[in-house]
Design an enzyme around this catalytic site. Structure first.
Site, mmCIF file in Angstrom:
data_model
loop_
_atom_site.group_PDB
_atom_site.id
_atom_site.type_symbol
_atom_site.label_atom_id
_atom_site.label_comp_id
_atom_site.label_asym_id
_atom_site.label_seq_id
_atom_site.Cartn_x
_atom_site.Cartn_y
_atom_site.Cartn_z
ATOM 1 N N ASP A 177 25.718 -7.220 -5.481
ATOM 2 C CA ASP A 177 25.034 -5.963 -5.184
ATOM 3 C C ASP A 177 25.804 -4.846 -5.879
ATOM 4 O O ASP A 177 26.473 -5.069 -6.915
ATOM 5 C CB ASP A 177 24.911 -5.770 -3.663
ATOM 6 C CG ASP A 177 23.701 -4.930 -3.274
ATOM 7 O OD1 ASP A 177 23.784 -3.688 -3.385
ATOM 8 O OD2 ASP A 177 22.665 -5.500 -2.889
ATOM 9 N N ASP A 178 25.758 -3.664 -5.332
ATOM 10 C CA ASP A 178 26.388 -2.494 -5.941
ATOM 11 C C ASP A 178 27.896 -2.736 -6.146
ATOM 12 O O ASP A 178 28.496 -3.546 -5.440
ATOM 13 C CB ASP A 178 26.187 -1.301 -4.993
ATOM 14 C CG ASP A 178 26.141 0.024 -5.727
ATOM 15 O OD1 ASP A 178 26.573 0.074 -6.884
ATOM 16 O OD2 ASP A 178 25.673 0.999 -5.122
ATOM 17 N N LYS A 199 18.192 -7.233 -8.570
ATOM 18 C CA LYS A 199 17.779 -6.337 -7.478
ATOM 19 C C LYS A 199 17.830 -4.924 -8.043
ATOM 20 O O LYS A 199 18.866 -4.502 -8.572
ATOM 21 C CB LYS A 199 18.726 -6.486 -6.285
ATOM 22 C CG LYS A 199 18.476 -5.450 -5.185
ATOM 23 C CD LYS A 199 19.370 -5.717 -3.978
ATOM 24 C CE LYS A 199 19.363 -4.558 -3.005
ATOM 25 N NZ LYS A 199 20.263 -4.804 -1.857
ATOM 26 N N ASP A 237 17.357 -0.964 -7.405
ATOM 27 C CA ASP A 237 17.408 0.028 -6.331
ATOM 28 C C ASP A 237 16.768 1.348 -6.765
ATOM 29 O O ASP A 237 16.289 1.484 -7.904
ATOM 30 C CB ASP A 237 18.883 0.211 -5.924
ATOM 31 C CG ASP A 237 19.039 0.429 -4.444
ATOM 32 O OD1 ASP A 237 18.095 0.904 -3.803
ATOM 33 O OD2 ASP A 237 20.134 0.141 -3.921
ATOM 34 N N GLU A 260 12.625 -0.287 -3.422
ATOM 35 C CA GLU A 260 12.367 1.164 -3.309
ATOM 36 C C GLU A 260 12.131 1.551 -1.857
ATOM 37 O O GLU A 260 11.585 2.601 -1.567
ATOM 38 C CB GLU A 260 11.294 1.633 -4.290
ATOM 39 C CG GLU A 260 9.912 1.041 -4.152
ATOM 40 C CD GLU A 260 9.054 1.762 -3.126
ATOM 41 O OE1 GLU A 260 9.186 1.424 -1.927
ATOM 42 O OE2 GLU A 260 8.220 2.601 -3.515
ATOM 43 N N GLY A 274 10.207 0.828 0.533
ATOM 44 C CA GLY A 274 8.898 1.032 1.148
ATOM 45 C C GLY A 274 8.373 2.444 0.960
ATOM 46 O O GLY A 274 7.328 2.796 1.514
ATOM 47 N N ASP A 275 9.074 3.255 0.155
ATOM 48 C CA ASP A 275 8.699 4.667 0.007
ATOM 49 C C ASP A 275 7.237 4.858 -0.388
ATOM 50 O O ASP A 275 6.524 5.658 0.197
ATOM 51 C CB ASP A 275 9.569 5.336 -1.071
ATOM 52 C CG ASP A 275 10.919 5.733 -0.533
ATOM 53 O OD1 ASP A 275 11.212 5.419 0.643
ATOM 54 O OD2 ASP A 275 11.699 6.362 -1.288
ATOM 55 N N MET A 276 6.824 4.151 -1.439
ATOM 56 C CA MET A 276 5.459 4.334 -1.958
ATOM 57 C C MET A 276 4.629 3.064 -1.745
ATOM 58 O O MET A 276 3.899 2.625 -2.627
ATOM 59 C CB MET A 276 5.504 4.706 -3.449
ATOM 60 C CG MET A 276 6.193 6.019 -3.748
ATOM 61 S SD MET A 276 5.423 7.455 -2.955
ATOM 62 C CE MET A 276 3.858 7.517 -3.807
ATOM 63 N N ARG A 283 10.917 -4.546 -1.322
ATOM 64 C CA ARG A 283 11.448 -4.134 -0.020
ATOM 65 C C ARG A 283 10.478 -3.177 0.638
ATOM 66 O O ARG A 283 10.078 -2.187 0.031
ATOM 67 C CB ARG A 283 12.791 -3.423 -0.217
ATOM 68 C CG ARG A 283 14.007 -4.321 -0.092
ATOM 69 C CD ARG A 283 14.579 -4.378 1.298
ATOM 70 N NE ARG A 283 15.138 -3.098 1.710
ATOM 71 C CZ ARG A 283 16.368 -2.679 1.398
ATOM 72 N NH1 ARG A 283 17.180 -3.449 0.703
ATOM 73 N NH2 ARG A 283 16.801 -1.514 1.818
ATOM 74 N N ASP A 340 17.426 0.226 4.761
ATOM 75 C CA ASP A 340 18.427 -0.829 4.934
ATOM 76 C C ASP A 340 18.502 -1.356 6.376
ATOM 77 O O ASP A 340 18.526 -0.577 7.330
ATOM 78 C CB ASP A 340 19.814 -0.294 4.557
ATOM 79 C CG ASP A 340 19.896 0.028 3.076
ATOM 80 O OD1 ASP A 340 18.846 0.015 2.398
ATOM 81 O OD2 ASP A 340 21.008 0.295 2.607
#
Ligand code: GLA
Length: 402
Positions: free
Chosen positions: A88-89, A165, A167, A200, A202-204, A218, A222
């Site tokens: 991950d990051d 992944k 982000d 993202e 679930g934003d859009m 996603r 989180d």
């Protein structure tokens, strides 16, 4: 008068041109998500593996990742299908090199990512990596891939990366439906099949466009290692059940099993909901020191088989009574996976009626308990009503026998 008319004509012409330019831009970005941009053939069943974030956050290094690959093999989890080892990051330096390429973080990944990929591949596993559709990743400790999509995709492919992944931090104000397809195209251009995981949050409503752009999306912010967070992610993800299919999956975030914030029963609920929801099964604990209880949950083959069933249909809640609920999903062979979850503080009997499950009336079924690993002696007709303890679940496969 003539001059006035000419100037009016010119203004209308200019307006028309600027309108068609912006309309064609709009349509182009719309088309991006209407056409299937991703034909990489991966993710026919939900991905299974491990990711560093939920347990280690930024504290990762190549030793941890290698030892985790070893642990996936020595625990037997790799044989059950867990194949992705995902960074991950925090794996890269903050600055790119003079040509603009990503540089692995020298203090923690001194051997570089290609060597890590070679090691992971030598174990029969696959390596995943992380970037962001923005200028920086969420921890702000490494660059994102916005504006560098093709270069980064080529780098990942040349290292032997199998999973990305992607982000959503520190972007330029444009929407995900503009930024995420750029990476889809770039990954496709590499010719390497790389599982593309859109993150993202679930934003859009990515479920509405994600299947043309990525292999999973996603739907939630989180997850946190506690019951309320876990069930709320499950609920948000369930809304989009109809959008999941082989090659493209709803993602309620990674597993917290083994991180210590829930009871064993609650972790069993977590794993059961994720499995029946055809969610990616991405382990998020330190596998090198996982307890037997943790390994027993993550390694329940009968539950994994529900997740990996080739029909690829995500479960829906088919009945709710207060804090009790029945989740169900059809499986191959006319079988049905059924999960009874009790969110209440006391034990309850929860019924599943054949109407709820879409089973014809009077069908007789055999019932297999996936956590007890036993087939019930009795057969059932029209209704099945087990009793479920508080913050616990029972999971079954129903097989019609007449
Ligand atoms: C976001 C993502 C997380 C994790 C972190 C890393 O918050 O949603 O899953 O990748 O960034 O910084």
């Amino acid at each position: 008068m003539k001059r006035y008319l000419a100037s009016q004509l010119l203004i209308s012409l200019l307006l028309l041109i600027s309108f068609s330019v912006s309309a064609s831009r709009f349509l182009r970005s719309e088309n991006d998500t209407r056409r299937n941009l991703l034909t990489n053939g991966v993710g026919r069943t939900p991905p299974m593996g491990w990711n560093s974030w939920n347990h280690f956050w930024c504290g990762i290094n190549e030793t941890i990742v290698r030892e985790t690959a070893d642990a996936l093999v020595s625990t037997g989890l790799s044989k059950l299908g867990y194949e992705y080892v995902n960074l991950d990051d925090c794996w890269a330096e903050l600055n790119r090199d003079s040509e603009g390429n990503f540089v692995a973080r020298k203090s923690t990944f001194p051997s570089g990512i290609k060597a890590l990929a070679d090691y992971v591949h030598s174990k029969g596993l696959k390596l995943g990596i992380y970037s962001s559709a923005g200028y920086k990743t969420c921890t702000q400790t490494q660059p994102g891939s916005l504006g560098y999509e093709e270069r980064d995709a080529m780098t990942f492919a040349s290292w032997g990366i199998d999973y990305l992944k992607y982000d959503n931090c520190f972007f330029d104000g444009t929407k995900p439906i503009v930024r995420y397809p750029k990476m889809t195209r770039a990954l496709m251009k590499t010719g390497r099949p790389i599982f593309y995981s859109l993150c993202e949050w679930g934003d859009m409503h990515p479920a509405l466009w994600g299947d043309r752009v990525g292999n999973s999306w996603r739907n939630t912010m989180d997850i946190v290692d506690n019951w309320d967070s876990m069930v709320s992610r499950a609920d948000a993800n369930e809304v989009y059940a109809e959008y999941a299919r082989p090659g493209g999956w709803n993602d309620p975030d990674m597993l917290e099993i083994g991180n210590g914030g829930m009871t064993n029963d609650e972790y069993i609920v977590h794993f059961s909901i994720w499995a029946i929801s055809k969610a990616p099964l991405i382990i998020g604990c330190d596998l090198r020191s996982a307890s037997n209880e943790t390994l027993a949950i993550l390694g329940n083959k009968e539950v994994i088989d529900v997740n990996q069933d080739p029909l690829g249909v995500q479960a829906k809640k088919v009945r709710m009574i207060g804090d009790c609920e029945v989740w169900a999903a059809p499986l191959t062979g006319y079988r049905m996976a059924v999960l009874f979850v009790n969110r209440a503080l006391f034990a309850y009997g929860i019924p599943a009626h054949w109407d709820d499950l879409g089973l014809p009336q009077d069908t007789v079924v055999q019932v297999r308990d996936l956590w007890k690993h036993e087939t019930l002696k009795k057969t059932y007709k029209n209704k099945f009503e087990p009793t479920i303890a508080s913050h616990a679940c029972k999971m079954f496969v129903l097989t019609p026998i007449s």
